[in-house]
Write a protein that holds these residues in place. Structure first.
Motif, PDB file in Angstrom:
ATOM      1  N   GLU A  99      29.178  -8.405 -15.583  1.00 53.85           N
ATOM      2  CA  GLU A  99      29.976  -7.186 -15.749  1.00 53.85           C
ATOM      3  C   GLU A  99      28.944  -6.098 -15.720  1.00 53.85           C
ATOM      4  OE1 GLU A  99      33.167  -6.238 -16.670  1.00 53.85           O
ATOM      5  OE2 GLU A  99      34.060  -7.960 -17.067  1.00 53.85           O
ATOM      6  N   PRO A 100      28.972  -5.042 -15.007  1.00 54.49           N
ATOM      7  CA  PRO A 100      27.894  -3.827 -15.011  1.00 54.49           C
ATOM      8  C   PRO A 100      27.751  -3.147 -16.347  1.00 54.49           C
ATOM      9  CG  PRO A 100      29.977  -3.146 -13.868  1.00 54.49           C
ATOM     10  CD  PRO A 100      30.098  -4.569 -14.320  1.00 54.49           C
ATOM     11  N   PRO A 101      26.817  -2.524 -16.606  1.00 52.99           N
ATOM     12  CA  PRO A 101      26.588  -1.673 -17.820  1.00 52.99           C
ATOM     13  C   PRO A 101      27.713  -0.523 -17.944  1.00 52.99           C
ATOM     14  CG  PRO A 101      24.567  -1.790 -16.655  1.00 52.99           C
ATOM     15  CD  PRO A 101      25.622  -2.456 -15.689  1.00 52.99           C
ATOM     16  N   GLU A 102      28.078  -0.291 -18.952  1.00 50.00           N
ATOM     17  CA  GLU A 102      29.212   0.735 -19.401  1.00 50.00           C
ATOM     18  C   GLU A 102      28.822   2.020 -18.495  1.00 50.00           C
ATOM     19  OE1 GLU A 102      31.670   2.698 -22.712  1.00 50.00           O
ATOM     20  OE2 GLU A 102      30.229   1.496 -23.109  1.00 50.00           O
ATOM     21  N   GLY A 149      15.692  -2.175 -13.227  1.00 47.24           N
ATOM     22  CA  GLY A 149      16.443  -0.586 -13.116  1.00 47.24           C
ATOM     23  C   GLY A 149      16.499   0.190 -14.572  1.00 47.24           C
ATOM     24  N   ASN A 150      17.335   1.091 -14.491  1.00 48.79           N
ATOM     25  CA  ASN A 150      17.114   2.000 -15.603  1.00 48.79           C
ATOM     26  C   ASN A 150      18.631   2.545 -15.783  1.00 48.79           C
ATOM     27  OD1 ASN A 150      17.572   4.143 -13.655  1.00 48.79           O
ATOM     28  ND2 ASN A 150      15.384   4.127 -13.315  1.00 48.79           N
ATOM     29  N   SER A 151      18.638   3.782 -16.572  1.00 53.18           N
ATOM     30  CA  SER A 151      20.101   4.059 -16.865  1.00 53.18           C
ATOM     31  C   SER A 151      20.697   4.580 -15.631  1.00 53.18           C
ATOM     32  CB  SER A 151      20.212   5.272 -17.958  1.00 53.18           C
ATOM     33  OG  SER A 151      19.158   6.004 -17.616  1.00 53.18           O
ATOM     34  N   SER A 152      20.205   4.637 -14.648  1.00 57.07           N
ATOM     35  CA  SER A 152      20.974   5.255 -13.367  1.00 57.07           C
ATOM     36  C   SER A 152      21.310   4.296 -12.510  1.00 57.07           C
ATOM     37  CB  SER A 152      19.918   6.174 -12.805  1.00 57.07           C
ATOM     38  OG  SER A 152      19.306   7.221 -13.181  1.00 57.07           O
ATOM     39  N   GLY A 153      20.926   3.010 -12.726  1.00 62.15           N
ATOM     40  CA  GLY A 153      21.266   1.756 -11.766  1.00 62.15           C
ATOM     41  C   GLY A 153      19.998   0.902 -11.884  1.00 62.15           C
ATOM     42  N   GLY A 154      20.366  -0.158 -10.993  1.00 62.50           N
ATOM     43  CA  GLY A 154      19.365  -1.189 -10.741  1.00 62.50           C
ATOM     44  C   GLY A 154      20.049  -2.497 -10.033  1.00 62.50           C
ATOM     45  N   ASP A 178      22.561  -1.225 -20.215  1.00 63.30           N
ATOM     46  CA  ASP A 178      21.863   0.122 -19.376  1.00 63.30           C
ATOM     47  C   ASP A 178      20.286   0.031 -19.955  1.00 63.30           C
ATOM     48  OD1 ASP A 178      21.858   1.072 -21.888  1.00 63.30           O
ATOM     49  OD2 ASP A 178      23.372   2.742 -21.425  1.00 63.30           O
ATOM     50  N   ASP A 179      20.003  -0.757 -20.690  1.00 67.03           N
ATOM     51  CA  ASP A 179      18.424  -0.772 -21.027  1.00 67.03           C
ATOM     52  C   ASP A 179      17.749  -1.833 -20.367  1.00 67.03           C
ATOM     53  OD1 ASP A 179      19.549  -2.908 -22.307  1.00 67.03           O
ATOM     54  OD2 ASP A 179      18.625  -2.333 -24.625  1.00 67.03           O
ATOM     55  N   GLY A 180      18.645  -2.691 -19.388  1.00 63.48           N
ATOM     56  CA  GLY A 180      17.816  -3.912 -18.679  1.00 63.48           C
ATOM     57  C   GLY A 180      18.110  -5.221 -19.291  1.00 63.48           C
ATOM     58  N   SER A 181      18.620  -4.936 -20.503  1.00 60.64           N
ATOM     59  CA  SER A 181      18.943  -6.482 -21.121  1.00 60.64           C
ATOM     60  C   SER A 181      20.349  -6.977 -20.881  1.00 60.64           C
ATOM     61  CB  SER A 181      18.924  -6.292 -22.757  1.00 60.64           C
ATOM     62  OG  SER A 181      20.016  -5.461 -23.157  1.00 60.64           O
ATOM     63  N   ALA A 182      20.786  -8.242 -21.092  1.00 59.67           N
ATOM     64  CA  ALA A 182      21.923  -8.454 -21.156  1.00 59.67           C
ATOM     65  C   ALA A 182      22.300  -9.803 -22.193  1.00 59.67           C
ATOM     66  CB  ALA A 182      22.057  -9.492 -19.589  1.00 59.67           C
ATOM     67  N   SER A 183      23.797 -10.042 -22.523  1.00 60.03           N
ATOM     68  CA  SER A 183      24.156 -11.009 -23.286  1.00 60.03           C
ATOM     69  C   SER A 183      24.887 -11.873 -22.378  1.00 60.03           C
ATOM     70  CB  SER A 183      24.990 -10.283 -24.452  1.00 60.03           C
ATOM     71  OG  SER A 183      26.009  -9.463 -23.972  1.00 60.03           O
ATOM     72  N   ALA A 184      24.999 -13.162 -22.589  1.00 56.87           N
ATOM     73  CA  ALA A 184      25.500 -13.947 -21.690  1.00 56.87           C
ATOM     74  C   ALA A 184      26.413 -15.202 -22.615  1.00 56.87           C
ATOM     75  CB  ALA A 184      24.691 -14.955 -20.968  1.00 56.87           C
ATOM     76  N   ARG A 196       0.764  -1.289  -0.052  1.00 59.56           N
ATOM     77  CA  ARG A 196      -0.096   0.008   0.037  1.00 59.56           C
ATOM     78  C   ARG A 196       0.825   1.168   0.004  1.00 59.56           C
ATOM     79  NH1 ARG A 196      -3.167  -3.069   3.730  1.00 59.56           N
ATOM     80  NH2 ARG A 196      -2.205  -1.921   5.643  1.00 59.56           N
ATOM     81  N   ALA A 197       2.109   1.014   0.282  1.00 61.86           N
ATOM     82  CA  ALA A 197       3.092   2.196   0.494  1.00 61.86           C
ATOM     83  C   ALA A 197       3.712   2.491  -0.627  1.00 61.86           C
ATOM     84  CB  ALA A 197       4.422   2.024   1.678  1.00 61.86           C
ATOM     85  N   THR A 198       2.996   3.320  -1.775  1.00 66.62           N
ATOM     86  CA  THR A 198       3.788   3.305  -3.086  1.00 66.62           C
ATOM     87  C   THR A 198       4.997   4.243  -3.033  1.00 66.62           C
ATOM     88  OG1 THR A 198       3.341   4.600  -5.140  1.00 66.62           O
ATOM     89  CG2 THR A 198       2.287   5.812  -3.332  1.00 66.62           C
ATOM     90  N   ASP A 199       5.987   3.936  -4.032  1.00 63.82           N
ATOM     91  CA  ASP A 199       7.197   4.545  -3.756  1.00 63.82           C
ATOM     92  C   ASP A 199       7.234   5.733  -4.785  1.00 63.82           C
ATOM     93  OD1 ASP A 199       7.046   3.518  -6.308  1.00 63.82           O
ATOM     94  OD2 ASP A 199       9.027   2.284  -6.138  1.00 63.82           O
ATOM     95  N   SER A 200       6.038   6.137  -5.370  1.00 63.35           N
ATOM     96  CA  SER A 200       6.066   7.887  -6.100  1.00 63.35           C
ATOM     97  C   SER A 200       5.885   8.533  -5.118  1.00 63.35           C
ATOM     98  CB  SER A 200       4.534   7.472  -6.979  1.00 63.35           C
ATOM     99  OG  SER A 200       3.441   7.361  -6.646  1.00 63.35           O
ATOM    100  N   LEU A 201       6.098   9.732  -5.322  1.00 61.70           N
ATOM    101  CA  LEU A 201       6.264  10.967  -4.552  1.00 61.70           C
ATOM    102  C   LEU A 201       7.035  10.667  -3.182  1.00 61.70           C
ATOM    103  CD1 LEU A 201       2.517  11.986  -5.122  1.00 61.70           C
ATOM    104  CD2 LEU A 201       4.585  12.953  -6.135  1.00 61.70           C
ATOM    105  N   VAL A 202       8.080   9.574  -3.266  1.00 57.86           N
ATOM    106  CA  VAL A 202       9.091   9.311  -2.105  1.00 57.86           C
ATOM    107  C   VAL A 202      10.402   9.871  -2.465  1.00 57.86           C
ATOM    108  CG1 VAL A 202       9.931   7.674  -0.668  1.00 57.86           C
ATOM    109  CG2 VAL A 202       7.270   7.845  -1.356  1.00 57.86           C
ATOM    110  N   LEU A 203      11.141  10.412  -1.447  1.00 59.12           N
ATOM    111  CA  LEU A 203      12.591  10.870  -1.737  1.00 59.12           C
ATOM    112  C   LEU A 203      13.348   9.377  -1.919  1.00 59.12           C
ATOM    113  CD1 LEU A 203      13.074  13.402   1.120  1.00 59.12           C
ATOM    114  CD2 LEU A 203      12.749  13.616  -1.101  1.00 59.12           C
ATOM    115  N   GLN A 204      14.203   9.456  -2.895  1.00 62.41           N
ATOM    116  CA  GLN A 204      15.076   8.294  -3.758  1.00 62.41           C
ATOM    117  C   GLN A 204      15.431   7.295  -2.568  1.00 62.41           C
ATOM    118  OE1 GLN A 204      14.600   7.312  -6.648  1.00 62.41           O
ATOM    119  NE2 GLN A 204      15.904   5.564  -6.223  1.00 62.41           N
ATOM    120  N   PRO A 205      16.211   7.971  -1.634  1.00 56.98           N
ATOM    121  CA  PRO A 205      16.846   6.862  -0.836  1.00 56.98           C
ATOM    122  C   PRO A 205      15.960   6.172   0.183  1.00 56.98           C
ATOM    123  CG  PRO A 205      18.013   8.927  -0.621  1.00 56.98           C
ATOM    124  CD  PRO A 205      16.791   9.203  -1.366  1.00 56.98           C
TER     125      PRO A 205
END
Length: 615
Positions: free
Chosen positions: A583-586, A556-561, A443-449, A145-154
């Motif tokens: 390996e993390p995204p570039e 995640g997104n281009s900022s991390g995940g 960084d788009d959430g995909s991966a190659s293995a 019930r506690a949405t993470d929208s309108l919530v400070l990022q940390p």
């Protein structure tokens, strides 16, 4: 300005309380697993006190007033939800530990003694698990019930982590509640139950672990165990497949193997134990006219765990004594050289299992350590259980003892290697397995293995009977043609590599020993795989290289995940090794990893012995 300073100080205090509470809960979990129920209960209560303190701070009038500031959004609501949810989770843990502590003999009192499980002692535990299940549902609902929208990022990040952790615990408690509710019935509290008990041998690999060479009927009446004599699996009549409906469409694809002389010995080629168990029950009923209540299978490592608790046991009729150190090599290899009678060879593993289980349940008392050893063995998939009771089976399927192919969190990246032997011998006793997995995240959430499976065959070519090293005279008949002669000591592997629910195999990049090769792609129960069939001569090794992409590998997104994965390892006689590099995204760096991973040169890595399951 003053309001902001006050809020920061309060939030830091809440975070400290939550962290201290979580540490206490982790400590309590470790103590409970170790069998120290009293210490565990104290730790859980300490954690609950810290969570309650955090909830009180977060619910104070000052925080509520500051929470009205528009730039904070719903940050303070999210903090209160986390604290309240953690308190409910701690209450659930306390309910369970109190029930265990109040049981006669504590945790050890739940183990079989003098041939009987005291079923009545399970009733209060089942009631406690149901209450804990309700508390965990409440904890999860508060976070949902506690949405993470309108919530400070940390705080939003902490909220997502808390929700994930609570949901995982909720699922575990729910599974426990279902199992404990059905366990008295499973143990014959309301009438005798009869189970197919199979002894599987990883010296001849199958999807669930090893070939089921012998079986017994396990009868449980009001908690008292009775095994019938073990018989070779071949002694069961082979009914027409038309009389045995497959449990699902994916299992039906494996029935091609059962049509050609592998009806019973090929029944567990598919690695999903619930599917295999349903096939066993249907086949047994078609063969004998008798309907059974479930299936239990165990391997020699389970027997080692039992003998660690009981000490050595003499196997009646064989003149041999085995203990925790000798039972695995004896039942998977040595016995076949000692006994030249084919019936005794096929029954030896089952007869050792009967003696070991019999000694364990008949011993006059069992301490907590003995029960913990047995639970650990089941958690490592050395004991697999299926119940015809639908509710209990739902709980079993969500745990390692249920042996399901798909992990509980099916959306996670999954890697699993399953080898089925077509050698018709026991040469997998000599097989060494190495798994290497390299994942590159984008960084788009995909991966190659890139994946490599190396199977090394150390089997001798002489000095052992053909039953152990072959060759089997009808080699290659069942899984497809091998374009070479199969000699003594040679291995024949049907290797299946599962890569998850979303992976996209790149079939034309598959290689065997660096040479392009054709592989088969398919899906089992929603999990995609690549499969290849090949021979491994004695003294040689083969390396299978595969490639796949995953369009939705991490959150995640281009900022991390966050990237999560599960490695489900097949039980083998010799330990497998596992090497992974993520390996993390570039442009990104790894901020934290869970054990056994470590961060080296910017990547998350592990290289060592592979457990049955790594998350």
């Amino acid at each position: 300005m003053l309001a902001g300073v006050f809020l920061v100080i309060t939030l830091l205090s809440v975070r400290r309380d939550l962290e201290l509470g979580r540490a206490a809960m982790e400590r309590g979990r470790t103590q409970l697993i170790g069998g120290d129920v009293d210490a565990s209960a104290l730790s859980f209560r300490s954690g609950r006190d810290m969570f309650a303190s955090a909830a009180s701070r977060a619910d104070g009038l000052g925080v509520r007033a500051i929470g009205l500031l528009p730039w904070l959004g719903r940050t303070t609501d999210a903090v209160r939800a986390m604290a309240a949810s953690a308190t409910s989770a701690a209450d659930a843990a306390i309910v369970i530990t109190d029930a265990i502590a109040s049981a006669p003999g504590g945790l050890g009192g739940l183990a079989p003694t003098s041939g009987t499980v005291h079923v009545e002692r399970l009733i209060p535990l089942a009631d406690a698990a149901r209450r804990a299940d309700g508390l965990m549902n409440d904890a999860a609902a508060r976070l949902e019930r506690a949405t993470d929208s309108l919530v400070l990022q940390p705080v939003a990040g902490a909220l997502r982590d808390a929700e994930e952790e609570v949901v995982a615990i909720k699922d575990e408690i729910h599974a426990l509640a279902l199992i404990l509710d059905g366990l008295p019935r499973f143990l014959g509290a309301d009438g005798r139950r009869t189970y197919f008990f199979g002894a599987q041998n990883p010296a001849e690999l199958r999807g669930t672990g090893g070939l089921i060479g012998a079986y017994s009927l396990l009868r449980i009446d009001d908690g008292r165990f009775r095994f019938s004599q073990f018989e070779p699996i071949h002694s069961l009549a082979q009914p027409p497949l038309t009389d045995v409906p497959p449990p699902n469409e994916d299992y039906a694809a494996y029935e091609q193997f059962r049509r050609h002389g592998l009806f019973w010995t090929g029944i567990n080629i598919m690695p999903d134990f619930p599917s295999v168990a349903q096939a066993i029950l249907a086949s047994y009923q078609a063969s004998t006219g008798t309907r059974l209540d479930g299936v239990v299978i165990a391997d020699p490592f389970a027997l080692a765990a039992l003998l660690e608790a009981t000490g050595p046991v003499e196997v009646p009729g064989y003149g041999v004594t085995v203990d925790a150190d000798t039972v695995v090599p004896f039942t998977t290899n040595e016995a076949y050289s000692v006994f030249d009678d084919s019936v005794r060879r096929k029954r030896i593993l089952g007869d050792v299992a009967r003696a070991a289980f019999g000694r364990f349940v008949e011993q006059p008392s069992t301490d907590t350590g003995d029960l913990r050893t047995l639970i650990d063995s089941a958690s490592d998939r050395h004991i697999l259980v299926y119940s015809a009771d639908g509710a209990m089976q739902e709980g079993l399927a969500a745990t390692p003892i249920g042996g399901a192919l798909r992990p509980p969190h099916a959306d996670d990246d999954l890697l699993s290697v399953v080898v089925n032997s077509s050698a018709g011998s026991k040469v997998d006793f000599y097989q060494q397995r190495e798994v290497a997995y390299a994942v590159e995240l984008h960084d788009d959430g995909s991966a190659s293995a890139e994946f490599d499976l190396t199977l090394a065959n150390h089997a001798p070519t002489t000095g052992e009977p053909p039953y152990v090293i072959g060759p089997f005279r009808q080699q290659g008949r069942y899984f497809g043609p091998i374009l070479r002669r199969i000699d003594a000591g040679d291995s024949v592997a049907l290797s299946t590599v599962y890569c998850g629910t979303d992976c996209v195999p790149v079939e034309d990049e598959a290689e065997l020993d660096g040479t392009p090769t054709d592989v088969q792609a398919g899906v089992d129960l929603g999990v995609r795989y690549l499969r290849h069939y090949y021979a491994i001569p004695s003294g040689e090794e083969r390396e299978l290289g595969l490639v796949w992409d995953d369009p939705a590998a991490w959150e995640g997104n281009s900022s991390g995940g966050v990237f999560r994965m599960t490695f489900a390892n097949q039980v083998t006689v010799r330990p497998s090794t596992f090497e992974i590099r993520i390996e993390p995204p570039e442009g990104m760096e790894i901020t934290s990893v869970t054990a056994p991973l470590a961060v080296r040169a910017g990547a998350a890595v592990y290289n060592g012995e592979a457990a049955t399951r790594l998350d």
